[in-house]
Write a protein that holds these residues in place. Structure first.
Motif, PDB file in Angstrom:
ATOM      1  N   ASN A   9     -25.123  31.719 -41.524  1.00 55.26           N
ATOM      2  CA  ASN A   9     -24.737  33.082 -41.887  1.00 55.26           C
ATOM      3  C   ASN A   9     -24.902  34.078 -40.746  1.00 55.26           C
ATOM      4  O   ASN A   9     -24.383  35.200 -40.828  1.00 55.26           O
ATOM      5  N   SER A  10     -25.631  33.684 -39.670  1.00 58.14           N
ATOM      6  CA  SER A  10     -25.869  34.629 -38.576  1.00 58.14           C
ATOM      7  C   SER A  10     -25.153  34.232 -37.283  1.00 58.14           C
ATOM      8  O   SER A  10     -24.816  35.096 -36.472  1.00 58.14           O
ATOM      9  N   LEU A  11     -24.916  32.952 -37.088  1.00 52.37           N
ATOM     10  CA  LEU A  11     -24.406  32.471 -35.804  1.00 52.37           C
ATOM     11  C   LEU A  11     -22.993  32.995 -35.542  1.00 52.37           C
ATOM     12  O   LEU A  11     -22.096  32.855 -36.368  1.00 52.37           O
ATOM     13  N   LYS A  12     -22.807  33.590 -34.332  1.00 50.41           N
ATOM     14  CA  LYS A  12     -21.513  34.165 -33.966  1.00 50.41           C
ATOM     15  C   LYS A  12     -20.906  33.527 -32.718  1.00 50.41           C
ATOM     16  O   LYS A  12     -19.694  33.626 -32.514  1.00 50.41           O
ATOM     17  N   SER A  13     -21.725  32.882 -31.885  1.00 53.25           N
ATOM     18  CA  SER A  13     -21.207  32.340 -30.629  1.00 53.25           C
ATOM     19  C   SER A  13     -21.901  31.037 -30.290  1.00 53.25           C
ATOM     20  O   SER A  13     -23.132  30.943 -30.359  1.00 53.25           O
ATOM     21  N   ILE A  14     -21.114  30.010 -29.918  1.00 58.40           N
ATOM     22  CA  ILE A  14     -21.646  28.709 -29.515  1.00 58.40           C
ATOM     23  C   ILE A  14     -20.918  28.234 -28.266  1.00 58.40           C
ATOM     24  O   ILE A  14     -19.689  28.323 -28.182  1.00 58.40           O
ATOM     25  N   GLY A  40     -34.618  26.649 -38.213  1.00 57.14           N
ATOM     26  CA  GLY A  40     -35.469  26.870 -39.369  1.00 57.14           C
ATOM     27  C   GLY A  40     -36.213  28.191 -39.340  1.00 57.14           C
ATOM     28  O   GLY A  40     -36.512  28.764 -40.394  1.00 57.14           O
ATOM     29  N   CYS A  41     -36.514  28.706 -38.145  1.00 54.66           N
ATOM     30  CA  CYS A  41     -37.347  29.907 -38.033  1.00 54.66           C
ATOM     31  C   CYS A  41     -36.579  31.168 -37.636  1.00 54.66           C
ATOM     32  O   CYS A  41     -36.950  32.270 -38.044  1.00 54.66           O
ATOM     33  N   CYS A  42     -35.548  31.016 -36.828  1.00 53.97           N
ATOM     34  CA  CYS A  42     -34.850  32.181 -36.257  1.00 53.97           C
ATOM     35  C   CYS A  42     -33.582  32.460 -37.045  1.00 53.97           C
ATOM     36  O   CYS A  42     -32.471  32.105 -36.626  1.00 53.97           O
ATOM     37  N   LYS A  43     -33.741  33.115 -38.159  1.00 55.09           N
ATOM     38  CA  LYS A  43     -32.619  33.339 -39.070  1.00 55.09           C
ATOM     39  C   LYS A  43     -31.661  34.428 -38.595  1.00 55.09           C
ATOM     40  O   LYS A  43     -30.612  34.623 -39.211  1.00 55.09           O
ATOM     41  N   GLN A  44     -32.018  35.120 -37.497  1.00 56.35           N
ATOM     42  CA  GLN A  44     -31.126  36.154 -36.966  1.00 56.35           C
ATOM     43  C   GLN A  44     -30.349  35.669 -35.738  1.00 56.35           C
ATOM     44  O   GLN A  44     -29.648  36.456 -35.109  1.00 56.35           O
ATOM     45  N   LEU A  45     -30.454  34.392 -35.409  1.00 56.07           N
ATOM     46  CA  LEU A  45     -29.810  33.872 -34.205  1.00 56.07           C
ATOM     47  C   LEU A  45     -28.297  34.065 -34.262  1.00 56.07           C
ATOM     48  O   LEU A  45     -27.648  33.670 -35.232  1.00 56.07           O
ATOM     49  N   GLU A  46     -27.748  34.679 -33.194  1.00 50.13           N
ATOM     50  CA  GLU A  46     -26.316  34.956 -33.144  1.00 50.13           C
ATOM     51  C   GLU A  46     -25.612  34.195 -32.034  1.00 50.13           C
ATOM     52  O   GLU A  46     -24.487  33.742 -32.221  1.00 50.13           O
ATOM     53  N   ASP A  47     -26.251  34.077 -30.875  1.00 52.39           N
ATOM     54  CA  ASP A  47     -25.611  33.459 -29.707  1.00 52.39           C
ATOM     55  C   ASP A  47     -26.409  32.249 -29.246  1.00 52.39           C
ATOM     56  O   ASP A  47     -27.626  32.343 -29.051  1.00 52.39           O
ATOM     57  N   GLU A  74     -17.577  33.809 -34.166  1.00 50.89           N
ATOM     58  CA  GLU A  74     -16.572  34.607 -33.475  1.00 50.89           C
ATOM     59  C   GLU A  74     -16.168  34.030 -32.123  1.00 50.89           C
ATOM     60  O   GLU A  74     -15.070  34.340 -31.638  1.00 50.89           O
ATOM     61  N   ALA A  75     -17.025  33.205 -31.511  1.00 57.81           N
ATOM     62  CA  ALA A  75     -16.717  32.681 -30.175  1.00 57.81           C
ATOM     63  C   ALA A  75     -17.143  31.223 -30.070  1.00 57.81           C
ATOM     64  O   ALA A  75     -18.261  30.862 -30.469  1.00 57.81           O
ATOM     65  N   LEU A  76     -16.256  30.391 -29.535  1.00 59.33           N
ATOM     66  CA  LEU A  76     -16.546  28.970 -29.346  1.00 59.33           C
ATOM     67  C   LEU A  76     -16.026  28.544 -27.976  1.00 59.33           C
ATOM     68  O   LEU A  76     -14.861  28.763 -27.642  1.00 59.33           O
ATOM     69  N   SER A  77     -16.923  27.939 -27.179  1.00 54.15           N
ATOM     70  CA  SER A  77     -16.553  27.406 -25.874  1.00 54.15           C
ATOM     71  C   SER A  77     -16.885  25.921 -25.842  1.00 54.15           C
ATOM     72  O   SER A  77     -18.038  25.533 -26.052  1.00 54.15           O
ATOM     73  N   LEU A  78     -15.868  25.090 -25.601  1.00 52.75           N
ATOM     74  CA  LEU A  78     -16.043  23.637 -25.621  1.00 52.75           C
ATOM     75  C   LEU A  78     -15.525  23.020 -24.329  1.00 52.75           C
ATOM     76  O   LEU A  78     -14.401  23.298 -23.905  1.00 52.75           O
ATOM     77  N   ASP A  79     -16.348  22.184 -23.718  1.00 52.50           N
ATOM     78  CA  ASP A  79     -15.939  21.414 -22.546  1.00 52.50           C
ATOM     79  C   ASP A  79     -16.457  20.000 -22.748  1.00 52.50           C
ATOM     80  O   ASP A  79     -17.620  19.700 -22.461  1.00 52.50           O
ATOM     81  N   SER A  80     -15.606  19.136 -23.309  1.00 59.04           N
ATOM     82  CA  SER A  80     -16.082  17.806 -23.675  1.00 59.04           C
ATOM     83  C   SER A  80     -14.920  16.832 -23.827  1.00 59.04           C
ATOM     84  O   SER A  80     -13.880  17.173 -24.380  1.00 59.04           O
ATOM     85  N   GLU A  81     -15.121  15.629 -23.349  1.00 54.42           N
ATOM     86  CA  GLU A  81     -14.132  14.569 -23.554  1.00 54.42           C
ATOM     87  C   GLU A  81     -14.403  13.801 -24.850  1.00 54.42           C
ATOM     88  O   GLU A  81     -13.645  12.906 -25.209  1.00 54.42           O
ATOM     89  N   PHE A  82     -15.455  14.185 -25.555  1.00 54.02           N
ATOM     90  CA  PHE A  82     -15.812  13.495 -26.791  1.00 54.02           C
ATOM     91  C   PHE A  82     -15.371  14.268 -28.032  1.00 54.02           C
ATOM     92  O   PHE A  82     -15.614  13.828 -29.147  1.00 54.02           O
ATOM     93  N   ILE A  83     -14.760  15.428 -27.826  1.00 53.80           N
ATOM     94  CA  ILE A  83     -14.239  16.230 -28.933  1.00 53.80           C
ATOM     95  C   ILE A  83     -12.748  15.933 -29.092  1.00 53.80           C
ATOM     96  O   ILE A  83     -12.003  15.935 -28.117  1.00 53.80           O
ATOM     97  N   HIS A  84     -12.347  15.712 -30.343  1.00 53.49           N
ATOM     98  CA  HIS A  84     -10.941  15.427 -30.638  1.00 53.49           C
ATOM     99  C   HIS A  84     -10.400  16.502 -31.594  1.00 53.49           C
ATOM    100  O   HIS A  84     -11.051  17.508 -31.863  1.00 53.49           O
TER     101      HIS A  84
END
Length: 607
Positions: free
Chosen positions: A215-220, A185-192, A244-254
Motif C-alpha cells: 500500500n505504500s511502495l511507489k518506486s522499485i 514487516g517493520c517499515c510500513k511507510q516505505l515508498e522507494d 508509480e516507477a519501475l526500473s528493470l535491467d534483467s535477462e531473467f524477466i520475460h
C-alpha cells in the motif's frame, strides 16, 4: 561578535535554524557554525543529511556523527567514494594523526626483510548499521551504495528501529531475503526501493516485501539480480497497486512479469526497461493499461517492433519523456505514432536506432509543440529537413544534443536558431557538416544560450565564437578538437562572456598564451579549465590565468609540452580552491607532491 551581538538576543532558536536550512551550500553552513557556540549547536540541530565515504572507519564515524547531528533524517553511505585528508598548503603534512589515513605497517617477509603493506580501508559493517539505527531513529532515507560487508543482521536492526523509513537504496549490497522481509514487516511507510546489483535476493524476498508494503511502495529498481524472475514481478503487480516507477535491467524477466505489473499497477508513471526477453506483448499491455505513463525508456530491445510504440501512442496520452536506445526494429512509423498520440512530449532521445530517419522526426516537429529537449545520437538517417520542422514547431526547445549525425549541417542549425529562440543548451559532437554558418546564427538569435559544446566539428572557427561571444552570455563552453579556432576566437569569447565558469579548449593546436591572459583578465568566475594537448600554451600563460582566476577548482594540463613542473607548482600555490589537477606524473616535483598530493591526478598510461 563580542560586544556587538545584535542577532542572538533578538532571534529565537527556531528562526536561526530555519535560516541555516535555507543556506544553499555545505561551505556556507560550515562557516556559519564557527560564529559562536550557539550557532554551532543550532546548525548541528538543523542538519538533516549526512554523507559518508569509505575511508577511515565508517562504523566509528557514524557513532560520533549521531551524537552531534541528532536531527538527521537522510544518511548516504557510498563505499565508492574515498575521503582524503585535507592538505594545508605550505605546512608540513602530519602523519598518522587521523583515522581517515590508510596506515602502512611493516611485515616481515619470508626472507627476513620488511615490506610496506597498505591496510585495506575499513568498510561499513553491521555495527555501523546498528549505530545508524540507534542514532537516527527518525531516519527517512538510507542509501548504502556498494556496502558489501553489511548483512541481514544489520538491515534487520535498521528495520526494527527506523520505522519511519521511506526510501532505501541497497545498490551493490549482498543482503538476502531475511533482511528485505524485515524491512517489509517493520517499515510500513516505505515508498522507494533500489535493489540494483543485490545478487543475494530471490523472488521470495521481493514477494514478502510486496505483501507487507504493497500500500505504500511507489518506486522499485531491479538490475542484475539473477534470482529475481517473473514470479517476483507478479507479486509486485498483485500487491503494489500504487506503484508509480519501475526500473528493470534483467535477462531473467520475460513478458509475464511486465504484463502483471502493467495490469496490476494502473498508477504507473515511469517505466525503464532493459530486458532482452520482453516482446511486443508486454508493451501492448503497457499501452492498454498504463494510461498515466509519463516516462518510458527502452534500452537494447531487439524483440519488439513499431506495434509497441503504436500502442503506447494510442493509450499513453500523458507521455512526456521517451528514450529509445539501440532499438533496431523501430522505424519512422513507430515514432510518428508517438508524435501524433503523445502531444505533451517534452523530452525525446533517439540513440542508435538506425531505422529511424527524417520522416519520423518531422512528425515530432509538427505534433509535439511542448518539446523542450531533443537528443539525437548516432542517427545517420536523420537529415536537415527534420530539424527544420522542429525549428518551426517546437518553439519551447531549450536543449539540443547531436552526436555523430552525419547528415545534419548548417541549414538544420540555422532553422533551430530561427525558430527556437529559448535555446539554452546546444551540444554537438562529430557532426562534420556543421560549420561557422550555423553557429553564427545561434549566436545572433539565441540570446538565452548559456551552455555550448562543439566538439570535433572541424568546420567551426573563430567567426562562430566571435558571434556567440557578442550575442550570448555563456557559462559553459567546450570547443575541444575544433582545429580552426585560434586565440582570436577565445579572446572574443572571454571578453563577451565574463561569467564563464567551464572551458574546454583541449586539442586546439593554435591556442597560445594570449588566450589564457585574456581569460585571466576577463573571466574571474572560471572554475574548470581543460587545456590538454594544447602544444602552444606555456608556463607564462598558465601562471597569468591561475593568478587572476582565483576561483579555479580543476585544471587538466596533460600533453602540454611547454608546461613544466614549475607551471604545475604555480597552479597549486596560486589557487586556494583547487580540487583537482590532471597532469603527467613526471611533471610533479616531490615538493608539490608533499604540498598537494591529494588533489593531483595522473594520466593512466601504464596499462
Amino acid at each position: 561578535m563580542k560586544g556587538h551581538d545584535c542577532i542572538n538576543p533578538a532571534l529565537p532558536d527556531e528562526l536561526i535554524m530555519e535560516i541555516f536550512r535555507r543556506l544553499d551550500s555545505k561551505a556556507s553552513r560550515d562557516a556559519s557554525s564557527v560564529v559562536c557556540r550557539r550557532w554551532l549547536r543550532l546548525e548541528r540541530l538543523s542538519r538533516d543529511t549526512i554523507r559518508i565515504g569509505a575511508s577511515g572507519s565508517p562504523d566509528a564515524n557514524i557513532k560520533l556523527l549521531a551524537k552531534q547531528f541528532v536531527s538527521v533524517r537522510n544518511v548516504y553511505v557510498d563505499e565508492r567514494i574515498s575521503i582524503s585528508i585535507p592538505v594545508q598548503l605550505g605546512k608540513r603534512r602530519l602523519v598518522n594523526r587521523s583515522k581517515n589515513i590508510c596506515l602502512k605497517h611493516q611485515y616481515r617477509s619470508g626472507k627476513g626483510e620488511y615490506e610496506d603493506r597498505e591496510l585495506e580501508p575499513y568498510c561499513l559493517s553491521d555495527v555501523g548499521l546498528n549505530a545508524i539505527a540507534e542514532g537516527f531513529i527518525n531516519l527517512e532515507k538510507l542509501s548504502l551504495i556498494w556496502c558489501s560487508n553489511v548483512t541481514n543482521v544489520g538491515l534487520m536492526s535498521i528495520a526494527e528501529k527506523c520505522r519511519s523509513l521511506k526510501s532505501l537504496d541497497l545498490q551493490g549490497c549482498y543482503i538476502g531475503d531475511l533482511g528485505l522481509a524485515a524491512v517489509g514487516g517493520c517499515c510500513k511507510q516505505l515508498e522507494d526501493l533500489n535493489l540494483r546489483f543485490c545478487e543475494g535476493l530471490t523472488d521470495s524476498g521481493v514477494r514478502d516485501l510486496a505483501v507487507a508494503c504493497g500500500n505504500s511502495l511507489k518506486s522499485i529498481g531491479i538490475a542484475a539480480c539473477a534470482r529475481i524472475t517473473d514470479i517476483g514481478l507478479e507479486a509486485v503487480g498483485s500487491y503494489c497497486r500504487y506503484l508509480e516507477a519501475l526500473s528493470l535491467d534483467s535477462e531473467f524477466i520475460h513478458n509475464r512479469g511486465v504484463l502483471s505489473v502493467a495490469k496490476g499497477c494502473p498508477s504507473l508513471k515511469v517505466l525503464k526497461l532493459q530486458c532482452i526477453n520482453v516482446t511486443d506483448e508486454a508493451l501492448l499491455a503497457v499501452g492498454t493499461f498504463c494510461s498515466s505513463l509519463e516516462m518510458l525508456a527502452l534500452y537494447s530491445f531487439q524483440r519488439f517492433t513499431d506495434q509497441s510504440l503504436c500502442a503506447i501512442g494510442k493509450g499513453c496520452k500523458k507521455l512526456k519523456n521517451l528514450t529509445l536506445s539501440d532499438c533496431y526494429f523501430l522505424s519512422d512509423k513507430g515514432l510518428e505514432a508517438i508524435a501524433t498520440g503523445c502531444s505533451e512530449l517534452a523530452h525525446l532521445e533517439v540513440n542508435g536506432c538506425h531505422n529511424i530517419g527524417t520522416f519520423g522526426l518531422e512528425s515530432v516537429g509538427k505534433s509535439c509543440m511542448h518539446l523542450s529537449e531533443l537528443a539525437l545520437l548516432y542517427c545517420q538517417r536523420i537529415g536537415n529537413y527534420a530539424l527544420s520542422e522542429v525549428g518551426k514547431g517546437c518553439k519551447y526547445l531549450q536543449a539540443l544534443h547531436l552526436v555523430d549525425c552525419s547528415n545534419i549541417g548548417d541549414d538544420a542549425i540555422c532553422s533551430i536558431a530561427s525558430g527556437c529562440r529559448n535555446l539554452k543548451r546546444l551540444h554537438i559532437r562529430r557532426c562534420y557538416e556543421v560549420g561557422d554558418k550555423g553557429i553564427v546564427a545561434i549566436g545572433e538569435k539565441c540570446k538565452f544560450l548559456t551552455d555550448l559544446s562543439i566538439r570535433f566539428c572541424d568546420r567551426v572557427g573563430d567567426k562562430a565564437l566571435i558571434a556567440v561571444g557578442q550575442g550570448c552570455s555563456l557559462q559553459h563552453l567546450n570547443v575541444s578538437g575544433c582545429q580552426l579556432i585560434t586565440d582570436d576566437g577565445i579572446i572574443a569569447m572571454a571578453r563577451g562572456c565574463p561569467q564563464l565558469s567551464f572551458l574546454d579548449i583541449s586539442v586546439l593546436q593554435c591556442i597560445g598564451d594570449m588566450a589564457l591572459v585574456e581569460l585571466g583578465e576577463s573571466c574571474p568566475s572560471l572554475k574548470d579549465i581543460v587545456l590538454s594537448h594544447c602544444r602552444q600554451v606555456t608556463d607564462a600563460g598558465l601562471s597569468h590565468l591561475v593568478k587572476k582566476c582565483t576561483m579555479l577548482e580543476s585544471c587538466h594540463i596533460v600533453y602540454c609540452p611547454n608546461i613544466t613542473s614549475a607551471g604545475v607548482a604555480t597552479v597549486i600555490s596560486s589557487c586556494a580552491s583547487i580540487k583537482k589537477v590532471l597532469v603527467e606524473k613526471w611533471k610533479v616535483s616531490e615538493r608539490t607532491k608533499r604540498r598537494a598530493g591529494a588533489i593531483i591526478s595522473y594520466l593512466c598510461v601504464d596499462l
